[in-house]
Enzyme design. Structure first.
Site, PDB file in Angstrom:
ATOM      1  N   ILE A   1       0.831  -1.265   0.093  1.00  0.00           N
ATOM      2  CA  ILE A   1       0.013   0.029   0.078  1.00  0.00           C
ATOM      3  C   ILE A   1       0.843   1.347  -0.093  1.00  0.00           C
ATOM      4  O   ILE A   1       0.344   2.474  -0.117  1.00  0.00           O
ATOM      5  CB  ILE A   1      -1.034   0.048   1.123  1.00  0.00           C
ATOM      6  CG1 ILE A   1      -0.194  -0.205   2.331  1.00  0.00           C
ATOM      7  CG2 ILE A   1      -2.283  -1.141   1.127  1.00  0.00           C
ATOM      8  CD1 ILE A   1      -1.000   0.067   3.781  1.00  0.00           C
ATOM      9  N   GLY A   2       2.138   1.077   0.250  1.00  0.00           N
ATOM     10  CA  GLY A   2       3.001   2.253   0.007  1.00  0.00           C
ATOM     11  C   GLY A   2       4.455   1.976   0.608  1.00  0.00           C
ATOM     12  O   GLY A   2       4.891   0.891   0.703  1.00  0.00           O
TER      13      GLY A   2
ATOM     14  N   ASP B   1       9.450  15.576   8.374  1.00  0.00           N
ATOM     15  CA  ASP B   1       9.048  14.936   7.106  1.00  0.00           C
ATOM     16  C   ASP B   1       7.405  14.982   7.111  1.00  0.00           C
ATOM     17  O   ASP B   1       6.599  14.005   6.570  1.00  0.00           O
ATOM     18  CB  ASP B   1       9.130  13.563   6.962  1.00  0.00           C
ATOM     19  CG  ASP B   1       9.368  13.297   5.446  1.00  0.00           C
ATOM     20  OD1 ASP B   1       9.398  13.911   4.774  1.00  0.00           O
ATOM     21  OD2 ASP B   1       9.414  11.947   5.447  1.00  0.00           O
TER      22      ASP B   1
ATOM     23  N   VAL C   1       5.403  -0.782   2.866  1.00  0.00           N
ATOM     24  CA  VAL C   1       4.390  -0.983   3.634  1.00  0.00           C
ATOM     25  C   VAL C   1       3.160  -1.663   3.163  1.00  0.00           C
ATOM     26  O   VAL C   1       2.874  -1.615   2.000  1.00  0.00           O
ATOM     27  CB  VAL C   1       3.617   0.375   4.091  1.00  0.00           C
ATOM     28  CG1 VAL C   1       2.548   0.364   5.033  1.00  0.00           C
ATOM     29  CG2 VAL C   1       4.688   1.568   4.787  1.00  0.00           C
TER      30      VAL C   1
ATOM     31  N   GLY D   1      11.415   1.468   4.143  1.00  0.00           N
ATOM     32  CA  GLY D   1      10.714   0.148   3.606  1.00  0.00           C
ATOM     33  C   GLY D   1       9.483   0.117   2.990  1.00  0.00           C
ATOM     34  O   GLY D   1       8.951   1.411   3.173  1.00  0.00           O
TER      35      GLY D   1
ATOM     36  N   LYS E   1       4.935  -2.193   8.335  1.00  0.00           N
ATOM     37  CA  LYS E   1       6.142  -1.409   7.476  1.00  0.00           C
ATOM     38  C   LYS E   1       7.220  -2.564   7.699  1.00  0.00           C
ATOM     39  O   LYS E   1       7.919  -2.579   8.990  1.00  0.00           O
ATOM     40  CB  LYS E   1       6.449  -0.087   8.222  1.00  0.00           C
ATOM     41  CG  LYS E   1       7.713   0.626   7.266  1.00  0.00           C
ATOM     42  CD  LYS E   1       8.289   1.778   8.171  1.00  0.00           C
ATOM     43  CE  LYS E   1       7.280   3.075   7.915  1.00  0.00           C
ATOM     44  NZ  LYS E   1       7.608   4.231   8.468  1.00  0.00           N
TER      45      LYS E   1
ATOM     46  N   GLY F   1       7.743   3.655   2.645  1.00  0.00           N
ATOM     47  CA  GLY F   1       8.066   4.514   3.461  1.00  0.00           C
ATOM     48  C   GLY F   1       9.565   5.124   3.175  1.00  0.00           C
ATOM     49  O   GLY F   1      10.250   4.713   2.529  1.00  0.00           O
TER      50      GLY F   1
END
Length: 352
Positions: free
Chosen positions: A72-73, A187, A80, A78, A94, A75
């Site tokens: 799903i994404g 961030d 996710v 690493g 994650k 980071g």
């Protein structure tokens, strides 16, 4: 009851009272440092209860062996994945590769294990085994803010945008005023603002976060963050402080208003988003900055207030507001928008 038994009972009671008084006297004289240590130990225990250790077997089972379908994404350190734990809880996991990113893993566990707030993503557990480590979070059903701002088929209403901005600002305000030391996120960007079931916003990804002790105005560090969101002053002096987060939030707020990327590369002369907003404001064409997806359904007064607020966040450090002040101004913008909406609704009903 015999007289002797009365005397014996009375003696026992008197002795018990003396023991209680002695214990009370000893506790009263106990050094404060010991009491502080007990409180510290208690907090440590609380942190351990809140964030549990999860086996790698459970992790791989929850994600079907890190199946790409569950990705799903991405980071800082690493990928996710979404998953379902054995207890039925839906989570985001994650996967951090230890090679070169152990610091990120430790920082997130340290920063989030004992920090709880409705506008921060909840760290539920972790796994630290052999070559892999994992962080397990609550799953936010509506993805991240970036998907909604820049996705073609997704639209956020004006008031929803303000509510998301308020939630995010509250999360930052909480971090910056945390009792055990100011936590600087470092961030802040749309992909790190997750949206729950009811579109409540939660800050995520604390891999770059820094904790500043009370009484200290900044800490020095190498420049880290995402291009377009990093405070120019931080790039020059390497000073990590809350104002860097305020700057990043200001950029995100401009994106919430305009639906535009940090730098628009689809024009002949690309320029930063804050510079574009300044030019339009000075030229009296601030409505040209409005996200077309809103379809004209927004409060002009609240929009102008929010643009000015965003630009104050991206001004020189000394001129930037605190996140407490940002929250107050955003709440004012939401109040203005809601008031106008109620007025318009009443007018429509009266005309029927």
């Amino acid at each position: 009851m015999s007289r002797g038994l009365w005397i014996l009972t009375g003696g026992l009671i008197a002795t018990l009272l003396l023991i209680i008084l002695a214990l009370w006297h000893m506790l009263k004289k106990q050094p404060k440092s010991n009491l502080s240590q007990e409180k510290h130990d208690s907090n440590d225990g609380l942190a351990e209860d809140l964030t549990q250790s999860i086996s790698s077997k459970e992790i791989y089972s929850a994600t079907n062996n890190l199946n790409p379908v569950n990705f799903i994404g991405q980071g800082i350190a690493g990928k996710v994945y979404k998953g379902v734990l054995s207890n039925g809880l839906r989570v985001a996991i994650k996967h951090i590769i230890k090679d070169g990113h152990v610091e990120t893993f430790v920082r997130e566990v340290t920063s989030l294990s004992h920090v709880r707030h409705p506008n921060l993503v909840t760290l539920l557990g972790y796994c630290d085994e052999e070559d892999d480590c994992f962080l397990v979070y609550e799953l936010c059903a509506n993805g991240n803010l970036s998907e909604w701002l820049f996705g073609k088929d997704k639209v956020l209403s004006w008031t929803r945008r303000l509510e998301i901005a308020i939630d995010s600002a509250r999360g930052l305000w909480f971090l910056h005023t945390y009792p055990e030391g100011c936590i600087v996120h470092r961030d802040i960007k749309p992909t790190n603002i997750l949206l729950g079931t009811n579109f409540e916003a939660k800050l995520s990804d604390f891999g770059l976060s820094k904790i500043i002790d009370s009484g200290v105005s900044y800490v020095s560090s190498e420049v880290r963050g995402t291009f377009g969101y990093v405070d120019p002053e931080y790039r020059q002096n390497h000073h990590v402080n809350p104002s860097g987060d305020v700057y990043s939030f200001g950029i995100v707020l401009l994106q919430i208003l305009s639906g535009q990327r940090v730098i628009n590369l689809n024009v002949k002369r690309p320029m930063p988003l804050d510079k574009m907003a300044k030019l339009l404001t000075r030229g009296g064409k601030i409505t040209d900055f409005v996200d077309p997806k809103l379809g004209g359904e927004y409060s002009t007064e609240a929009f102008e207030l929010t643009v000015k607020l965003a630009l104050s966040c991206t001004a020189h450090k000394q001129q930037r507001p605190s996140m407490e002040r940002v929250v107050a101004r955003l709440e004012e913008a939401l109040y203005i928008s809601t008031r106008e909406l109620v007025h318009e609704t009443r007018s429509t009903l009266n005309s029927v």
